[in-house]
Design a protein around this motif. Structure first.
Motif, short mmCIF file in Angstrom:
data_model
loop_
_atom_site.label_atom_id
_atom_site.label_comp_id
_atom_site.label_asym_id
_atom_site.label_seq_id
_atom_site.Cartn_x
_atom_site.Cartn_y
_atom_site.Cartn_z
N ARG A 1 0.83 -1.21 0.00
CA ARG A 1 0.00 0.00 0.00
C ARG A 1 0.87 1.27 0.00
O ARG A 1 0.58 2.24 -0.70
N ALA A 2 1.94 1.26 0.80
CA ALA A 2 2.81 2.43 0.88
C ALA A 2 3.54 2.67 -0.44
O ALA A 2 3.67 3.82 -0.89
N LEU A 3 4.01 1.62 -1.06
CA LEU A 3 4.69 1.76 -2.36
C LEU A 3 3.72 2.26 -3.42
O LEU A 3 4.08 3.12 -4.24
N ALA A 4 2.49 1.75 -3.41
CA ALA A 4 1.49 2.17 -4.40
C ALA A 4 1.13 3.64 -4.24
O ALA A 4 0.77 4.30 -5.22
N ALA A 5 1.25 4.16 -3.01
CA ALA A 5 0.89 5.56 -2.74
C ALA A 5 2.07 6.51 -2.87
O ALA A 5 1.88 7.73 -2.89
N ALA A 6 3.29 5.98 -2.96
CA ALA A 6 4.49 6.82 -2.94
C ALA A 6 4.69 7.54 -4.27
O ALA A 6 4.48 6.97 -5.34
N GLU A 7 5.13 8.77 -4.17
CA GLU A 7 5.39 9.57 -5.36
C GLU A 7 6.63 9.03 -6.09
O GLU A 7 7.63 8.67 -5.48
N GLY A 8 6.51 8.93 -7.41
CA GLY A 8 7.63 8.47 -8.22
C GLY A 8 7.78 6.97 -8.31
O GLY A 8 8.72 6.47 -8.94
N ILE A 9 6.87 6.22 -7.66
CA ILE A 9 6.91 4.76 -7.71
C ILE A 9 5.62 4.27 -8.35
O ILE A 9 4.53 4.67 -7.97
N THR B 1 4.86 -9.39 14.46
CA THR B 1 4.55 -9.41 13.03
C THR B 1 3.63 -8.25 12.67
O THR B 1 3.85 -7.56 11.67
N GLU B 2 2.61 -8.00 13.48
CA GLU B 2 1.68 -6.90 13.22
C GLU B 2 2.40 -5.55 13.27
O GLU B 2 2.17 -4.68 12.42
N ALA B 3 3.29 -5.38 14.26
CA ALA B 3 4.01 -4.11 14.40
C ALA B 3 4.98 -3.90 13.24
O ALA B 3 5.05 -2.82 12.65
N VAL B 4 5.73 -4.94 12.91
CA VAL B 4 6.71 -4.85 11.83
C VAL B 4 6.03 -4.61 10.49
O VAL B 4 6.55 -3.87 9.65
N ALA B 5 4.87 -5.19 10.28
CA ALA B 5 4.14 -4.98 9.03
C ALA B 5 3.96 -3.49 8.76
O ALA B 5 4.19 -3.01 7.64
N VAL B 6 3.58 -2.75 9.79
CA VAL B 6 3.34 -1.31 9.65
C VAL B 6 4.66 -0.55 9.55
O VAL B 6 4.85 0.32 8.70
#
Length: 195
Positions: free
Chosen positions: A17-25, A166-171
């Protein structure tokens, strides 16, 4: 930069999700494991990454094996970089050769410590006071042995379970992975060999 994201379980979803929302990616496609039969009803269940990719409108590839047919399909997306987080398969030279910028992998451990498929539970079992979020290049020589692009220390309280960590690292891994891709894109990355 056009990337192909490879991941399967829920831990990888915030990073996608973060990569899909990142500018230039531009996440041009997602590579994930095939749907699996689960539950009492023996119904096919999609991997968490597939569900997220479909919500984001990103094409999904689910080959059983990364053979010629899968490579041809991947090549059609013309991605610059392979970005991996908990995909579950090993990449060969022909597959990695599809990406002009190579591949990177998020590994939630203080590499070279705790290489392999269960770094979080290994750190807990060892009683570590900290681990790390490490982005490394995908190596053809050995699993989790690539050069380190970015490594951020990650403190542990001693009260974590594998599930809670795992939940914390995911974020927390998501912005680290985005930063690593941006470092590569701007040619500011300085990969360091693992000791």
């Amino acid at each position: 930069m056009k990337i192909l994201f490879a991941g399967t379980p829920g831990i990888a979803v915030p990073s996608l999700r973060a990569l899909a929302a990142a500018e230039g990616i531009d996440v041009v496609a997602v590579l994930t494991s095939p749907d699996k039969v689960s539950g009492r009803g023996r119904k096919l269940s999609p991997p968490a990454v597939k569900s997220a990719a479909l919500e984001l409108g990103i094409p999904v590839l689910q080959p059983e094996k990364l053979k010629a047919e899968a490579r041809e399909e991947v090549a059609g997306f013309d991605a610059d970089l392979l970005v991996v987080f908990a995909y579950g398969k090993i990449f060969g030279p022909k597959f990695l050769g599809l990406f002009p910028r190579g591949g990177i992998n998020m590994h939630p451990s203080a590499l070279p410590s705790f290489r392999g498929p269960a770094p979080l539970s290994a750190a807990i079992r060892a009683g570590e006071s900290e681990t790390a979020l490490t982005v490394q290049t995908v190596s053809l020589e050995a699993v989790d042995a690539g050069d380190i692009i970015l490594q951020k220390n990650y403190p542990l309280s001693g009260l974590e379970t594998t599930g809670s960590l795992t939940e914390a690292v995911a974020v927390d891994a998501a912005p680290v992975l985005v930063e690593a891709v941006q470092l590569l894109e701007s040619s500011r990355a300085n990969p360091m060999p693992q000791d």
